[in-house]
Design an enzyme around this catalytic site. Structure first.
Site, PDB file in Angstrom:
ATOM      1  CB  CYS A  78      -0.996  -0.048   1.145  1.00 45.68           C
ATOM      2  SG  CYS A  78      -2.423   0.999   0.856  1.00 45.68           S
ATOM      3  CG  HIS A 180      -3.037  -3.058   4.106  1.00 47.69           C
ATOM      4  ND1 HIS A 180      -2.023  -2.339   4.700  1.00 47.69           N
ATOM      5  CD2 HIS A 180      -3.795  -2.148   3.452  1.00 47.69           C
ATOM      6  CE1 HIS A 180      -2.167  -1.068   4.440  1.00 47.69           C
ATOM      7  NE2 HIS A 180      -3.229  -0.913   3.674  1.00 47.69           N
ATOM      8  CD  GLU A 182       0.123  -5.139   5.974  1.00 41.07           C
ATOM      9  OE1 GLU A 182       0.304  -5.785   4.925  1.00 41.07           O
ATOM     10  OE2 GLU A 182      -0.282  -3.957   5.980  1.00 41.07           O
TER      11      GLU A 182
HETATM   12  N1  GLN Z   1      -3.551   6.366   0.874  1.00 33.90           N
HETATM   13  C1  GLN Z   1      -2.324   6.069   1.528  1.00 33.90           C
HETATM   14  C2  GLN Z   1      -1.148   6.849   0.946  1.00 33.90           C
HETATM   15  O1  GLN Z   1      -1.258   7.580   0.059  1.00 33.90           O
HETATM   16  C3  GLN Z   1      -2.016   4.596   1.512  1.00 33.90           C
HETATM   17  C4  GLN Z   1      -3.019   3.877   2.367  1.00 33.90           C
HETATM   18  C5  GLN Z   1      -2.493   2.680   3.061  1.00 33.90           C
HETATM   19  O2  GLN Z   1      -1.291   2.422   3.152  1.00 33.90           O
HETATM   20  N2  GLN Z   1      -3.405   1.942   3.648  1.00 33.90           N
HETATM   21  O3  GLN Z   1      -0.087   6.724   1.415  1.00 33.90           O
END
Ligand code: GLN
Length: 205
Positions: A78, A180, A182
């Site tokens: 992410c 995610h 994890e």
């Molecule tokens: N929207 C977040 C960002 O721009 C990422 C979201 C996340 O890691 N759950 O960093």
């Protein structure tokens, strides 16, 4: 083998726990010296803009940039994916991009209605059973470079004009997931990363 987990912000504990489940020692990385001797690093989810600021203030950013440029294996989930990508859209102009994997990503690209959703993914590289996936304000991967392997895609939404979207990608020793892994009990993507790190160690001996 020691695998670092960037521990400036975000879901650090969950990655440490996932690696521990696989019998790997995880070392939280907060200062540049924590990078010494690690065989790979996980960049967790969180907020890429905040992580960028903390990378600068801690001094880890430049040291990590050098390590990645020298081929340190990395697993970004992410926000971690956003940091590792070459091109970031809808980011802050000054946010850090390590450029370790050739991807164009759009922050929060799945839009407001779908800021968070769960589904299962087909990831043949880790086995036949579907992999559970949690997407939280996830980045959309809009384009992948010629050397990037797409390991999983989200099928196009019914009625949408766009096609399937890559969500798990690999380029050399760099693995990324828009979701995610994890946060679920499924450790297969972490295991894949551990295998990449091992392979990389063998080739450098
Ligand atoms: N929207 C977040 C960002 O721009 C990422 C979201 C996340 O890691 N759950 O960093």
């Amino acid at each position: 083998m020691t695998i670092g987990v960037l521990a400036l912000q975000g879901d650090v504990r969950e990655h440490v726990a996932a690696l521990a489940d696989l019998g790997e020692v995880a070392r939280p990385v907060r200062v540049p010296a924590d990078l010494d001797g690690i065989d790979g690093i996980v960049l967790p989810g969180g907020e890429s803009t905040t992580l960028s600021m903390l990378l600068a203030s801690s001094g880890v950013g430049d040291a990590l940039g050098d390590a990645l440029a020298a081929g340190l294996p990395a697993f970004g989930t992410c926000a971690g994916l956003i940091l590792l990508a070459t091109d970031v859209r809808d980011g802050r102009p000054d946010q850090r991009s390590f450029g370790a994997i050739e991807l164009t990503v759009r922050r929060n690209g799945y839009g407001r209605q779908a800021e968070s959703f769960e589904c299962t993914l087909s990831v043949p590289a880790v086995g036949d059973d579907p992999v559970p996936a949690v997407f939280i304000r996830a980045p959309v991967i809009e384009a992948v470079g010629p050397d990037v392997d797409v390991l999983a895609e989200l099928p196009a939404a019914p009625g949408s004009t766009g096609g399937a979207r890559p969500v798990v990608c690999r380029q050399g020793p760099v693995l990324v997931a828009a979701h995610h892994p994890e946060l679920t009990g499924d450790r297969r993507l972490h295991r894949l990363f551990v295998e990449l790190v091992k392979e990389h160690r063998e080739t450098r001996r």
